[in-house]
Design a protein around this motif. Structure first.
Motif, PDB file in Angstrom:
ATOM      1  N   GLY A 238     -29.143  26.276  -9.781  1.00 30.29           N
ATOM      2  CA  GLY A 238     -30.207  26.056  -8.788  1.00 30.29           C
ATOM      3  C   GLY A 238     -30.910  24.749  -9.035  1.00 30.29           C
ATOM      4  O   GLY A 238     -30.303  23.698  -9.051  1.00 30.29           O
ATOM      5  N   GLY A 239     -32.229  24.839  -9.237  1.00 33.73           N
ATOM      6  CA  GLY A 239     -33.051  23.654  -9.435  1.00 33.73           C
ATOM      7  C   GLY A 239     -33.920  23.404  -8.221  1.00 33.73           C
ATOM      8  O   GLY A 239     -33.678  23.927  -7.133  1.00 33.73           O
ATOM      9  N   SER A 240     -34.930  22.604  -8.409  1.00 31.72           N
ATOM     10  CA  SER A 240     -35.893  22.354  -7.335  1.00 31.72           C
ATOM     11  C   SER A 240     -35.295  21.582  -6.164  1.00 31.72           C
ATOM     12  O   SER A 240     -35.795  21.656  -5.051  1.00 31.72           O
ATOM     13  CB  SER A 240     -37.112  21.605  -7.883  1.00 31.72           C
ATOM     14  N   GLU A 241     -34.223  20.850  -6.398  1.00 32.99           N
ATOM     15  CA  GLU A 241     -33.604  20.067  -5.330  1.00 32.99           C
ATOM     16  C   GLU A 241     -32.316  20.698  -4.805  1.00 32.99           C
ATOM     17  O   GLU A 241     -31.573  20.059  -4.058  1.00 32.99           O
ATOM     18  CB  GLU A 241     -33.331  18.652  -5.829  1.00 32.99           C
ATOM     19  N   PHE A 242     -32.053  21.947  -5.172  1.00 25.82           N
ATOM     20  CA  PHE A 242     -30.826  22.630  -4.739  1.00 25.82           C
ATOM     21  C   PHE A 242     -30.823  22.745  -3.221  1.00 25.82           C
ATOM     22  O   PHE A 242     -31.757  23.289  -2.627  1.00 25.82           O
ATOM     23  CB  PHE A 242     -30.752  24.016  -5.378  1.00 25.82           C
TER      24      PHE A 242
ATOM     25  N   GLU B 173     -28.789  21.898 -10.583  1.00 24.55           N
ATOM     26  CA  GLU B 173     -29.193  22.079 -11.973  1.00 24.55           C
ATOM     27  C   GLU B 173     -28.488  23.321 -12.521  1.00 24.55           C
ATOM     28  O   GLU B 173     -28.531  24.374 -11.899  1.00 24.55           O
ATOM     29  CB  GLU B 173     -30.708  22.252 -12.051  1.00 24.55           C
ATOM     30  N   ILE B 174     -27.840  23.160 -13.670  1.00 24.34           N
ATOM     31  CA  ILE B 174     -27.104  24.257 -14.292  1.00 24.34           C
ATOM     32  C   ILE B 174     -27.653  24.491 -15.689  1.00 24.34           C
ATOM     33  O   ILE B 174     -27.639  23.583 -16.519  1.00 24.34           O
ATOM     34  CB  ILE B 174     -25.586  23.956 -14.379  1.00 24.34           C
ATOM     35  N   LEU B 175     -28.156  25.699 -15.949  1.00 25.69           N
ATOM     36  CA  LEU B 175     -28.551  26.097 -17.297  1.00 25.69           C
ATOM     37  C   LEU B 175     -27.399  26.906 -17.856  1.00 25.69           C
ATOM     38  O   LEU B 175     -26.974  27.897 -17.250  1.00 25.69           O
ATOM     39  CB  LEU B 175     -29.820  26.955 -17.277  1.00 25.69           C
ATOM     40  N   THR B 176     -26.875  26.482 -18.988  1.00 28.46           N
ATOM     41  CA  THR B 176     -25.742  27.144 -19.618  1.00 28.46           C
ATOM     42  C   THR B 176     -26.171  27.642 -20.985  1.00 28.46           C
ATOM     43  O   THR B 176     -26.597  26.852 -21.826  1.00 28.46           O
ATOM     44  CB  THR B 176     -24.559  26.170 -19.784  1.00 28.46           C
ATOM     45  N   ALA B 177     -26.047  28.949 -21.206  1.00 25.26           N
ATOM     46  CA  ALA B 177     -26.354  29.542 -22.509  1.00 25.26           C
ATOM     47  C   ALA B 177     -25.034  29.870 -23.193  1.00 25.26           C
ATOM     48  O   ALA B 177     -24.176  30.544 -22.614  1.00 25.26           O
ATOM     49  CB  ALA B 177     -27.188  30.803 -22.339  1.00 25.26           C
TER      50      ALA B 177
ATOM     51  N   ALA C 177     -42.675  25.612 -12.576  1.00 20.30           N
ATOM     52  CA  ALA C 177     -41.269  25.307 -12.879  1.00 20.30           C
ATOM     53  C   ALA C 177     -40.970  25.604 -14.344  1.00 20.30           C
ATOM     54  O   ALA C 177     -39.926  26.176 -14.673  1.00 20.30           O
ATOM     55  CB  ALA C 177     -40.962  23.851 -12.554  1.00 20.30           C
ATOM     56  N   SER C 178     -41.889  25.250 -15.228  1.00 18.37           N
ATOM     57  CA  SER C 178     -41.713  25.521 -16.659  1.00 18.37           C
ATOM     58  C   SER C 178     -41.684  27.026 -16.933  1.00 18.37           C
ATOM     59  O   SER C 178     -40.852  27.507 -17.709  1.00 18.37           O
ATOM     60  CB  SER C 178     -42.840  24.861 -17.449  1.00 18.37           C
ATOM     61  N   GLU C 179     -42.583  27.769 -16.295  1.00 18.03           N
ATOM     62  CA  GLU C 179     -42.599  29.226 -16.467  1.00 18.03           C
ATOM     63  C   GLU C 179     -41.308  29.849 -15.944  1.00 18.03           C
ATOM     64  O   GLU C 179     -40.765  30.768 -16.559  1.00 18.03           O
ATOM     65  CB  GLU C 179     -43.808  29.827 -15.750  1.00 18.03           C
TER      66      GLU C 179
END
Length: 190
Positions: A119-123, A102-106, A44-46
């Motif tokens: 996404g995310g692991s629970e999506f 889960e939302i990653l926003t740059a 998950a970290s990678e």
């Protein structure tokens, strides 16, 4: 000579058999979890590192920031090239139609969205509807926008088109992006 000896068969009650089977299954699952949880966390970290590199391609390093206890964000990372800050990447989690998203926003240093990852692991959004939030036609709408971003069927400045039939998911993602931008601005002022 005939024998009148009766042999009784010993049988284990059904409830005891089920209890033993359940106990073996529980121990097996717990053991598997113990053996694999670190590997899963590493993967998950990678994956997160790969996503951040894709969102901010020029970055040479990603520095995780310490968040306040009351921060709405899960993580805040500064993308750097040498000593220069290129962007901020915030991770927020919002409730979608079928579970957490889960939302990653740059965003760049002017708080303009460079890209998002959903996404995310629970999506678990509905296939063919809410799951479209993970795909490029939806996520690319955010690029170049700044907060507040709204949903609109007509278009316009700082608006994105919701996914037809998945307004809850679209709203959750948009709320997550807006929340991330606001939290980044607040973190910069501290």
């Amino acid at each position: 000579m005939e024998s009148n000896i009766t042999v009784k068969k010993f049988s284990v009650p059904a409830w005891l058999r089920l209890t033993l089977i359940s106990l073996v299954a529980a121990v097996s699952l717990a053991g598997t979890n113990l053996l694999t949880k670190d590997i899963i966390a590493l993967h998950a970290s990678e994956h997160t590192q790969m996503v951040m590199a894709a969102l901010v391609p020029g970055a040479s390093s990603f520095v995780k920031q310490t968040l306040a206890a009351d921060s709405p964000l899960q993580n805040l990372t500064v993308a750097k090239k040498g000593d220069d800050t290129l962007a901020y990447i915030a991770t927020s989690v919002k409730q979608g139609y079928a579970g957490p998203i889960e939302i990653l926003t740059a965003v760049d240093t002017n708080h303009v969205v460079l890209g998002i990852s959903v996404g995310g692991s629970e999506f678990a959004e509905t296939a063919g509807l809410g799951s479209l939030a993970k795909e490029e036609p939806f996520t690319s709408q955010y690029i170049g926008l700044s907060a507040p971003i709204t949903l609109s069927k007509e278009g316009g400045d700082n608006t994105i088109d919701a996914i037809s039939g998945a307004t809850i998911t679209s709203t959750a993602v948009t709320d997550g992006v807006n929340e991330s931008i606001a939290a980044i601005k607040e973190a910069e002022q501290k």
